[in-house]
Scaffold this motif. Structure first.
Motif, PDB file in Angstrom:
ATOM      1  N   LEU A 190       3.587 -15.326  -3.074  1.00  0.00           N
ATOM      2  CA  LEU A 190       2.698 -14.697  -2.092  1.00  0.00           C
ATOM      3  C   LEU A 190       2.269 -13.313  -2.570  1.00  0.00           C
ATOM      4  O   LEU A 190       1.128 -12.909  -2.395  1.00  0.00           O
ATOM      5  N   ARG A 191       3.191 -12.614  -3.214  1.00  0.00           N
ATOM      6  CA  ARG A 191       2.829 -11.287  -3.724  1.00  0.00           C
ATOM      7  C   ARG A 191       1.730 -11.372  -4.764  1.00  0.00           C
ATOM      8  O   ARG A 191       0.833 -10.547  -4.807  1.00  0.00           O
ATOM      9  N   ARG A 192       1.829 -12.392  -5.634  1.00  0.00           N
ATOM     10  CA  ARG A 192       0.775 -12.575  -6.641  1.00  0.00           C
ATOM     11  C   ARG A 192      -0.560 -12.772  -5.940  1.00  0.00           C
ATOM     12  O   ARG A 192      -1.593 -12.301  -6.386  1.00  0.00           O
ATOM     13  N   ARG A 193      -0.521 -13.517  -4.844  1.00  0.00           N
ATOM     14  CA  ARG A 193      -1.767 -13.772  -4.124  1.00  0.00           C
ATOM     15  C   ARG A 193      -2.292 -12.504  -3.467  1.00  0.00           C
ATOM     16  O   ARG A 193      -3.511 -12.306  -3.379  1.00  0.00           O
ATOM     17  N   VAL A 194      -1.373 -11.638  -3.002  1.00  0.00           N
ATOM     18  CA  VAL A 194      -1.832 -10.370  -2.439  1.00  0.00           C
ATOM     19  C   VAL A 194      -2.483  -9.534  -3.541  1.00  0.00           C
ATOM     20  O   VAL A 194      -3.514  -8.895  -3.333  1.00  0.00           O
ATOM     21  N   GLU A 195      -1.876  -9.583  -4.734  1.00  0.00           N
ATOM     22  CA  GLU A 195      -2.476  -8.865  -5.867  1.00  0.00           C
ATOM     23  C   GLU A 195      -3.898  -9.370  -6.116  1.00  0.00           C
ATOM     24  O   GLU A 195      -4.806  -8.591  -6.371  1.00  0.00           O
TER      25      GLU A 195
ATOM     26  N   ARG B  12      -1.060 -11.234   7.148  1.00  0.00           N
ATOM     27  CA  ARG B  12      -1.625  -9.889   7.023  1.00  0.00           C
ATOM     28  C   ARG B  12      -0.708  -8.790   7.536  1.00  0.00           C
ATOM     29  O   ARG B  12      -0.723  -7.683   7.011  1.00  0.00           O
ATOM     30  N   GLY B  13       0.096  -9.093   8.544  1.00  0.00           N
ATOM     31  CA  GLY B  13       0.955  -8.052   9.115  1.00  0.00           C
ATOM     32  C   GLY B  13       2.305  -7.929   8.429  1.00  0.00           C
ATOM     33  O   GLY B  13       3.077  -7.029   8.732  1.00  0.00           O
ATOM     34  N   ASP B  14       2.599  -8.864   7.510  1.00  0.00           N
ATOM     35  CA  ASP B  14       3.921  -8.855   6.868  1.00  0.00           C
ATOM     36  C   ASP B  14       4.067  -7.707   5.882  1.00  0.00           C
ATOM     37  O   ASP B  14       3.143  -7.389   5.144  1.00  0.00           O
ATOM     38  N   LYS B  15       5.241  -7.121   5.855  1.00  0.00           N
ATOM     39  CA  LYS B  15       5.539  -6.096   4.842  1.00  0.00           C
ATOM     40  C   LYS B  15       5.641  -6.796   3.491  1.00  0.00           C
ATOM     41  O   LYS B  15       6.228  -7.868   3.370  1.00  0.00           O
ATOM     42  N   VAL B  16       5.106  -6.170   2.467  1.00  0.00           N
ATOM     43  CA  VAL B  16       5.116  -6.772   1.134  1.00  0.00           C
ATOM     44  C   VAL B  16       6.549  -7.065   0.678  1.00  0.00           C
ATOM     45  O   VAL B  16       6.811  -8.071   0.026  1.00  0.00           O
TER      46      VAL B  16
ATOM     47  N   ASN C 244      -1.935  -2.392   2.575  1.00  0.00           N
ATOM     48  CA  ASN C 244      -2.196  -2.310   1.143  1.00  0.00           C
ATOM     49  C   ASN C 244      -3.666  -2.511   0.839  1.00  0.00           C
ATOM     50  O   ASN C 244      -4.253  -1.804   0.023  1.00  0.00           O
ATOM     51  N   LEU C 245      -4.260  -3.491   1.505  1.00  0.00           N
ATOM     52  CA  LEU C 245      -5.668  -3.781   1.260  1.00  0.00           C
ATOM     53  C   LEU C 245      -6.554  -2.662   1.795  1.00  0.00           C
ATOM     54  O   LEU C 245      -7.569  -2.325   1.190  1.00  0.00           O
ATOM     55  N   GLU C 246      -6.148  -2.057   2.918  1.00  0.00           N
ATOM     56  CA  GLU C 246      -6.936  -0.944   3.454  1.00  0.00           C
ATOM     57  C   GLU C 246      -6.958   0.215   2.475  1.00  0.00           C
ATOM     58  O   GLU C 246      -7.997   0.824   2.210  1.00  0.00           O
ATOM     59  N   CYS C 247      -5.779   0.498   1.932  1.00  0.00           N
ATOM     60  CA  CYS C 247      -5.666   1.603   0.984  1.00  0.00           C
ATOM     61  C   CYS C 247      -6.554   1.339  -0.229  1.00  0.00           C
ATOM     62  O   CYS C 247      -7.316   2.196  -0.669  1.00  0.00           O
ATOM     63  N   GLN C 248      -6.488   0.108  -0.723  1.00  0.00           N
ATOM     64  CA  GLN C 248      -7.297  -0.287  -1.872  1.00  0.00           C
ATOM     65  C   GLN C 248      -8.788  -0.165  -1.551  1.00  0.00           C
ATOM     66  O   GLN C 248      -9.567   0.348  -2.333  1.00  0.00           O
TER      67      GLN C 248
ATOM     68  N   ARG D 287       5.268  -1.491  -1.554  1.00  0.00           N
ATOM     69  CA  ARG D 287       6.119  -2.460  -0.853  1.00  0.00           C
ATOM     70  C   ARG D 287       6.511  -2.041   0.559  1.00  0.00           C
ATOM     71  O   ARG D 287       6.933  -2.855   1.359  1.00  0.00           O
ATOM     72  N   ARG D 288       6.378  -0.746   0.824  1.00  0.00           N
ATOM     73  CA  ARG D 288       6.751  -0.297   2.177  1.00  0.00           C
ATOM     74  C   ARG D 288       5.653  -0.591   3.188  1.00  0.00           C
ATOM     75  O   ARG D 288       5.870  -0.542   4.387  1.00  0.00           O
ATOM     76  N   LEU D 289       4.460  -0.896   2.673  1.00  0.00           N
ATOM     77  CA  LEU D 289       3.336  -1.143   3.583  1.00  0.00           C
ATOM     78  C   LEU D 289       3.115  -2.645   3.770  1.00  0.00           C
ATOM     79  O   LEU D 289       3.568  -3.460   2.973  1.00  0.00           O
ATOM     80  N   SER D 290       2.389  -2.994   4.820  1.00  0.00           N
ATOM     81  CA  SER D 290       2.071  -4.396   5.062  1.00  0.00           C
ATOM     82  C   SER D 290       0.926  -4.830   4.145  1.00  0.00           C
ATOM     83  O   SER D 290       0.297  -4.011   3.484  1.00  0.00           O
TER      84      SER D 290
END
Lengths: 313, 250
Positions: free
Chosen positions: A141-146, A130-134, A98-102, A91-94
């Protein structure tokens, strides 16, 4: 046609003495949206964990695109995208971070990583976020990021554990649109677990999992047809008496479930008049309905769908 | 290594942690060192501040290892860990990334401590610095591996802290950090000999001291034991993380 997307044979799993899965078998064809429907505690999550290579089965086999999940976990993991019930984002990352890490966990780097992120964001309509912090995103929206996270490495099989848990109906609907579009655009296979009957109705095919065993498989329509016509439900002060007189006078075997006697009849509406005469006057109500997946569950297990459920946490 | 980078970035985004990780051992060192210094004399004739220094470095490394591994528990709680577990990365590579990340943090902090010796006017064997650096790195790796093992098994930060207090702190106390083995009672000296950290601290002391250190095991033994400790803790960390147990799947 190559190997099925998922093939499970005689799968068994125990937590200590408790049997969580007892000889489960089913197959999912490529490109299907397949639902594992069952009440909480039915074994869905255990099965999900075995398919996502987190647990090894005690006995039996689970294969994904022909690969054994126990013997070749790394190969299996390359082919599956997993979306967990609980959120798995930092949650601390945008969103982008998050996607980069993944992506790096899946061996993606540089331009390829950038392309995939752009693609996953576009598919889930998250490009402007894309730039928003989770932390700052809404639940939907979080579900969609998942989902974007699960799609990033373009898996052939997407596994979703209870995708609609804790999500309001509008978000659920939106999420389903994304799933269906994904399937039609990329031909990915989707397997999801759910305890929601209406969600199961939207799947191409279903397996109903209860107390560690599969009690029915088929398309939602097939399962309902299997009931044999209509479902008739009677209420009365003494349900047992009603059930007995049904058996004695009409040769019908009814079930007492959820404060009512229920049975199936090929032509429900026509049967009602006959019932009025045949049964004791103590009957309070008679209703006729087209079968639902709940009826399928009751017919298979003799219990109502919610009966086993633990009190809501 | 993504996990290595994540560990590192996460750490430096928390400046309070950087500060506290360095300050605590410094306070220990100065307070204990100067407090005991007047009443204790080591046999070699050096000051207590000098004697205590390697122990203080070990403490920095120890704290870094503890704090870094807490993130495992947090990751598990937040669900992040699960998505790492289903990625096509072998568990040994994952454990290595995590442990190396924490090792780097611990070792860098420990190394920051070394320049304090000349600054405080204490005698230093400059030629021993590279070896001292290597010893700090090895200690950090071994302790992080051990911390990883415990953190992986536990699901609460409180539980992790109590394990740390029961296991890691005594390990540090019995590492020849505060008192030399020569002065310890027989059973205590045996406990110290069984403690891998004792060999790290002794090795570090010998590497840094301009005068020969005769007490404790010789330098080769120190290295062998320390490296064996690293291998063993890394081994149990990977083994623990590789088990496909129900605890690992939640």
């Amino acid at each position: 046609m190559s190997a099925p997307a998922v093939e499970v044979r005689d799968l068994t799993f125990r937590y200590g003495d408790r049997v969580a899965l007892n000889g489960v078998s089913f197959a999912v064809g490529q490109g299907e949206i397949f639902g594992l429907l069952g009440p909480n505690g039915g074994g869905k999550t255990t099965l999900f964990r075995i398919l996502s290579t987190l647990l090894s089965p005690a006995a039996g086999q689970a294969r994904i695109f022909g690969l054994d999940v126990s013997a070749e976990p790394l190969e299996v993991r390359r082919r599956i995208g997993v979306v967990f019930q609980n959120q798995s984002l930092d949650r601390r990352l945008s969103v982008q971070e998050n996607l980069e890490c993944q992506g790096r966990l899946y061996g993606l780097t540089g331009a390829a990583l950038k392309d995939r992120i752009g693609d996953a964001l576009a598919r889930t309509k998250l490009t402007d976020r894309r730039g928003d912090k989770v932390d700052t995103l809404s639940g939907g929206l979080r579900r969609r990021v998942e989902l974007a996270k699960g799609l990033l490495h373009q898996p052939q099989l997407l596994l979703l554990d209870e995708p609609s848990t804790g999500v309001d109906p509008a978000v659920r609907l939106d999420f389903w649109e994304h799933l269906q579009r994904l399937r039609s655009e990329s031909g990915a296979t989707i397997l999801l677990t759910t305890h929601l009957l209406e969600e199961a109705d939207k799947c191409d095919r279903l397996a109903i999992l209860d107390r560690g065993s599969i009690v029915a498989t088929g398309t939602p329509a097939e399962l309902k047809e299997g009931i044999g016509g209509d479902v008739i439900t009677l209420t009365a002060p003494d349900l047992e008496a009603v059930r007995e007189s049904l058996a004695a006078r009409l040769g019908v075997s009814g079930q007492v479930v959820d404060g009512a006697v229920r049975f199936e009849h090929p032509r429900g509406a026509e049967a009602v008049a006959g019932l009025m005469h045949a049964l004791p006057t103590s009957v309070q109500s008679i209703s006729v309905a087209k079968p639902t997946l709940e009826d399928v569950f009751i017919a298979a297990t003799g219990r109502s769908f919610g009966e086993d459920e633990a009190p809501a946490a | 290594m993504t996990l290595w980078a994540r560990e590192f970035r996460g750490f430096y985004r928390q400046p309070a942690r950087v500060g506290a990780g360095l300050a605590t051992p410094l306070i220990f060192w100065v307070a204990l060192g100067s407090g005991f210094g007047s009443s204790l004399r080591t046999q070699s004739g050096g000051g207590y501040m000098e004697f205590f220094f390697p122990g203080a470095v070990a403490l920095v490394v120890l704290f870094a290892s503890i704090f870094s591994n807490i993130s495992i528990i947090e990751d598990r709680r937040e669900g992040f860990l699960l998505s790492v577990l289903v990625a096509p990365v072998s568990r040994s590579a994952m454990a290595l990334g995590k442990i190396l990340g924490a090792t780097t943090i611990g070792a860098v902090q420990g190394l920051f401590f070394l320049p304090l010796i000349p600054l405080l006017g204490l005698p230093l064997n400059a030629m021993g610095l590279p070896e001292a650096g290597a010893l700090v790195l090895a200690m950090a790796f071994g302790l992080t591996g051990l911390g990883f093992f415990f953190a992986w098994r536990l699901n609460s930060i409180q539980g992790f802290h109590s394990i740390m207090n029961v296991v890691l702190m005594p390990m540090w106390l019995l590492a020849g950090s505060l008192f030399p083995i020569d002065g310890a009672s027989l059973w205590m000296s045996w406990l110290m000999r069984l403690n891998p950290l004792f060999y790290g601290v002794t090795g570090l002391r010998r590497a840094l001291s301009p005068t020969p250190v005769t007490s404790g095991p010789d330098q080769a033994t120190c290295w062998v034991v320390l490296l064996a400790f690293c291998a063993a803790t890394f081994g149990i960390a990977v083994w623990e993380a590789s088990r496909r147990s129900p605890e690992n799947a939640s």
